[in-house]
Enzyme design. Structure first.
Site, PDB file in Angstrom:
ATOM      1  N   HIS A 154       0.814  -1.212   0.000  1.00  0.00           N
ATOM      2  CA  HIS A 154       0.000   0.000   0.000  1.00  0.00           C
ATOM      3  C   HIS A 154       0.850   1.266   0.000  1.00  0.00           C
ATOM      4  CE1 HIS A 154      -3.877  -2.091   1.651  1.00  0.00           C
ATOM      5  NE2 HIS A 154      -3.537  -2.476   0.432  1.00  0.00           N
ATOM      6  N   ASP A 155       2.106   1.151   0.333  1.00  0.00           N
ATOM      7  CA  ASP A 155       3.046   2.268   0.200  1.00  0.00           C
ATOM      8  C   ASP A 155       3.519   2.410  -1.239  1.00  0.00           C
ATOM      9  OD1 ASP A 155       5.017   4.221   0.577  1.00  0.00           O
ATOM     10  OD2 ASP A 155       6.459   2.841   1.443  1.00  0.00           O
ATOM     11  N   THR A 167       2.964   7.239  -4.601  1.00  0.00           N
ATOM     12  CA  THR A 167       4.376   7.460  -4.905  1.00  0.00           C
ATOM     13  C   THR A 167       5.057   6.099  -4.966  1.00  0.00           C
ATOM     14  OG1 THR A 167       5.046   7.601  -2.586  1.00  0.00           O
ATOM     15  CG2 THR A 167       4.335   9.646  -3.647  1.00  0.00           C
ATOM     16  N   HIS A 177      -2.704 -12.987  -2.151  1.00  0.00           N
ATOM     17  CA  HIS A 177      -3.937 -13.126  -1.375  1.00  0.00           C
ATOM     18  C   HIS A 177      -4.038 -14.465  -0.659  1.00  0.00           C
ATOM     19  CE1 HIS A 177      -5.230  -9.953  -4.375  1.00  0.00           C
ATOM     20  NE2 HIS A 177      -5.448  -9.384  -3.207  1.00  0.00           N
ATOM     21  N   ARG A 227      -2.875  -5.742 -18.524  1.00  0.00           N
ATOM     22  CA  ARG A 227      -1.725  -4.832 -18.494  1.00  0.00           C
ATOM     23  C   ARG A 227      -0.523  -5.368 -19.256  1.00  0.00           C
ATOM     24  NH1 ARG A 227      -2.796  -4.128 -12.030  1.00  0.00           N
ATOM     25  NH2 ARG A 227      -4.725  -2.894 -12.219  1.00  0.00           N
ATOM     26  N   GLU A 258       3.568  -4.369  26.963  1.00  0.00           N
ATOM     27  CA  GLU A 258       3.026  -5.646  27.422  1.00  0.00           C
ATOM     28  C   GLU A 258       3.573  -6.819  26.618  1.00  0.00           C
ATOM     29  OE1 GLU A 258      -0.571  -2.714  27.291  1.00  0.00           O
ATOM     30  OE2 GLU A 258       1.400  -2.951  26.320  1.00  0.00           O
TER      31      GLU A 258
END
Length: 643
Positions: free
Chosen positions: A181-182, A235, A412, A502, A621
């Site tokens: 996702h970056d 980006t 996935h 694509r 923790e």
């Protein structure tokens, strides 16, 4: 998106002579290895005819991969544009704010001073293969064989049978989506596909299966008609855009209004949560495809950013809010890049050569201890002293991520159909929950209502296995996924169709272009280990092995011992993993990397921290259970409480 597309204007439609020149240039290698590198490439090629790299002793295997990477840089990097003019010039796109000489621009601009648009939002994906070999498919090629049929036969978990990846934990599965996702996000067109359903009936819950097409970039050269370009809405840099956003406008909305450089979090007592908009969507840099795994990691690294801000403010009280934010972002992004390089990758590719090679990517062959003690031994050698600080280099091709890189990260299968949650204090069972109920606006619910704590969630993910990346292991809910926009999607069908749409070459061509051996029979494709699968593939693809989709072939081929995915996918990974570091001046740059660019406090934070440190810092923790694992990789199964 309109302003970004305007920024990426380069060449307009050229005449036929210019087009021929551009196509001819794309056939030439982007750079030529040095004479010693060519000797090394040739020597290992001869050796690999007898012994493949993964059967060599660790250090020799690591050197083998280093020379293979050089060869891949030579033959498997291509620009998505017919002309480098598309990357812009400093005259056309001047750096008007001096702040971005030493800070990341959220739009991705100015990472390169010479090519200011390179890698920014709205620029095209590149290619690992020459563009003329990745053409837009014909209608027959697009639908042959039927992608929904392929999804049913080779993606679906049969009889609900989950195939676990027993060497990994669920943090590894969540981590790669967090990183993806970056890196990339295609733009949807307003036009739709009407995906034909297989003959003989289909349990699809709607009369037809619709899917938005990928939006093609405007034609800038005649070659774009046959081989369209597609732009990246994110980006392409390793810049934490999933947290900070891919535009300065979005970034500003995510920051606090105080001059503290921090990201806004909802504080409920001692617990911090990502804020929500009126529709329940998380306010963060990238919030599509959301589930509890993203909730956990986005929250973790938003908290880490704020902790870095506190450390910088304490050490440098005269810093402005923007200065604190910019340095904290540099530190947080570099830390994520380091974790991915030296921790996540050796976990999913558990092979001695990879562990050595990925550590060398960051620290060089001199190692972590000497590098920390003495700094870079070699000013420019990435082999001796690692990629960070070695000097940014594009290997003759402007930096971008590639369509083939997107293709090999279709993972996935990692997601289970249900997740078991345990107490991080006692190890007691709390609940076992269908993953589908922990998606989109419901991802935060059990954390908000007190059913789970963040430490419970991380402890449970640390113990649970993800799915193996193999044939017939897509979770059921992702094959009938209803998204907040009202669409119902079969991600198995989508993954096949997107590659075809694509222009990603099919499996045999994909391997051929990577200079790998190519199977001539379906038995050979499956390694002779699964005759039933070979026969089913042969039937589905009409006996034509050249028609096998890249994803299906990669899932069906034998896997190198210790590997979490195929060697075919790994070849693309070899070249692109190091390129993300080497192209980026804020990581590879000789002047930007180090205390001068990061501050002394920030640079120590990067070099001295790993994923265990981040988890223990933000959720104390967890320290006890993390310590029980000793030197075990944090993305491998954790030690249970009581063991």
């Amino acid at each position: 998106m309109a302003s970004t597309k305007g920024n990426s204007t380069g060449v307009h439609v050229s005449n036929a002579t210019e087009h021929k020149t551009n196509q001819d240039e794309q056939l030439l290698p982007p750079f030529t290895p040095s004479f010693p590198e060519r000797i090394g490439i040739g020597a290992f090629k001869l050796l690999n005819k007898v012994v493949p790299w993964y059967k060599l002793p660790g250090f020799i295997g690591a050197f083998n991969l280093a020379f293979l990477r050089i060869e891949l840089r030579q033959f498997n990097l291509y620009d998505g544009y017919a002309s480098p003019e598309a990357q812009g010039t400093s005259q056309e796109n001047p750096l008007s704010d001096e702040r971005y000489h030493g800070a990341r621009h959220s739009d991705g601009k100015f990472n390169s001073q010479e090519m200011p648009l390179m890698g920014c939002r709205g620029m095209r994906f590149g290619r690992n293969f020459p563009r003329h070999l990745t053409p837009k498919p014909t209608e027959e090629e697009l639908w042959t064989p039927n992608p929904r049929m392929i999804s049913d036969r080779f993606m679906a978990r049969r009889d609900g049978r989950f195939i676990p990846a027993t060497t990994l934990n669920m943090l590894a599965a969540a981590w790669i989506q967090f990183q993806i996702h970056d890196w990339f996000n295609h733009v949807d067109s307003e036009e739709k596909f009407n995906v034909p359903l297989p003959e003989g009936g289909d349990p699809w819950p709607h009369p037809q299966m619709e899917l938005f097409r990928t939006k093609q970039d405007e034609v800038r050269d005649p070659s774009d008609i046959k081989c369209p370009g597609y732009v990246n809405e994110n980006t392409a840099w390793w810049d934490g855009s999933q947290i900070y956003g891919s535009s300065e406008k979005v970034t500003q909305t995510l920051r606090t209004k105080l001059p503290d450089g921090k990201l806004t979090l909802d504080e409920m007592g001692a617990v911090s949560f990502l804020p929500r908009d009126k529709d329940g969507n998380p306010l963060t840099g990238f919030n599509n495809n959301w589930w509890i795994g993203m909730e956990m990691l986005h929250t973790l690294f938003a908290k880490e950013h704020n902790a870095i801000c506190d450390a910088l403010k304490a050490a440098y009280p005269d810093m402005t809010g923007d200065q604190i934010f910019d340095k904290a972002r540099l530190v947080n992004c570099a830390l994520m890049a380091k974790i991915h390089t030296v921790e996540w990758t050796p976990a999913i590719l558990a092979h001695p050569a990879l562990k050595i090679g990925m550590a060398a990517n960051w620290w060089g062959i001199v190692g972590e201890k000497l590098t920390k003690m003495l700094g870079r031994i070699s000013k420019t050698s990435e082999i001796i002293s690692g990629i960070p600080g070695s000097g940014a280099e594009q290997d003759g091709v402007p930096y971008s991520l590639t369509e083939e890189f997107v293709s090999v990260y279709r993972m996935h299968s990692l997601i289970p159909d249900e997740i078991t949650f345990l107490s991080s204090k006692t190890g007691a069972h709390i609940q076992t929950t269908p993953t589908a109920t922990l998606t989109f606006s419901n991802a935060q619910t059990p954390l908000r209502n007190g059913t789970l704590t963040f430490p419970d969630a991380f402890y449970s993910f640390g113990l649970a296995h993800p799915g193996a990346i193999t044939i017939n292991n897509y979770p059921s809910f992702l094959r009938t996924l209803t998204t907040p926009d009202g669409q119902t999607r079969d991600l198995g069908t989508i993954d096949i169709l997107r590659d075809r749409e694509r222009g990603v070459p099919r499996y045999c061509a994909f391997r051929r272009l990577l200079r790998m051996s190519v199977p001539t029979t379906f038995d050979e494709l499956t390694g002779g280990q699964n005759p039933a699968l070979a026969r089913e593939l042969e039937e589905a693809y009409g006996g034509r092995i050249e028609m096998v989709d890249a994803l299906v072939g990669s899932h069906a081929e034998p896997v190198i011992p210790g590997f979490g995915f195929s060697e075919t996918a790994f070849r693309v990974f070899i070249v692109m993993a190091s390129r993300r570091l080497k192209s980026d001046r804020f990581i590879a740059g000789g002047t930007e990397w180090g205390e001068g660019g990061y501050t002394a406090v920030g640079f120590r934070w990067v070099q001295d921290s790993g994923m265990k440190d981040v988890l223990g810092r933000q959720f104390p923790e967890l320290k006890q259970v993390l310590e029980r694992g000793g030197e075990r990789n944090v993305f491998a199964p954790w030690v249970k409480l009581g063991e």
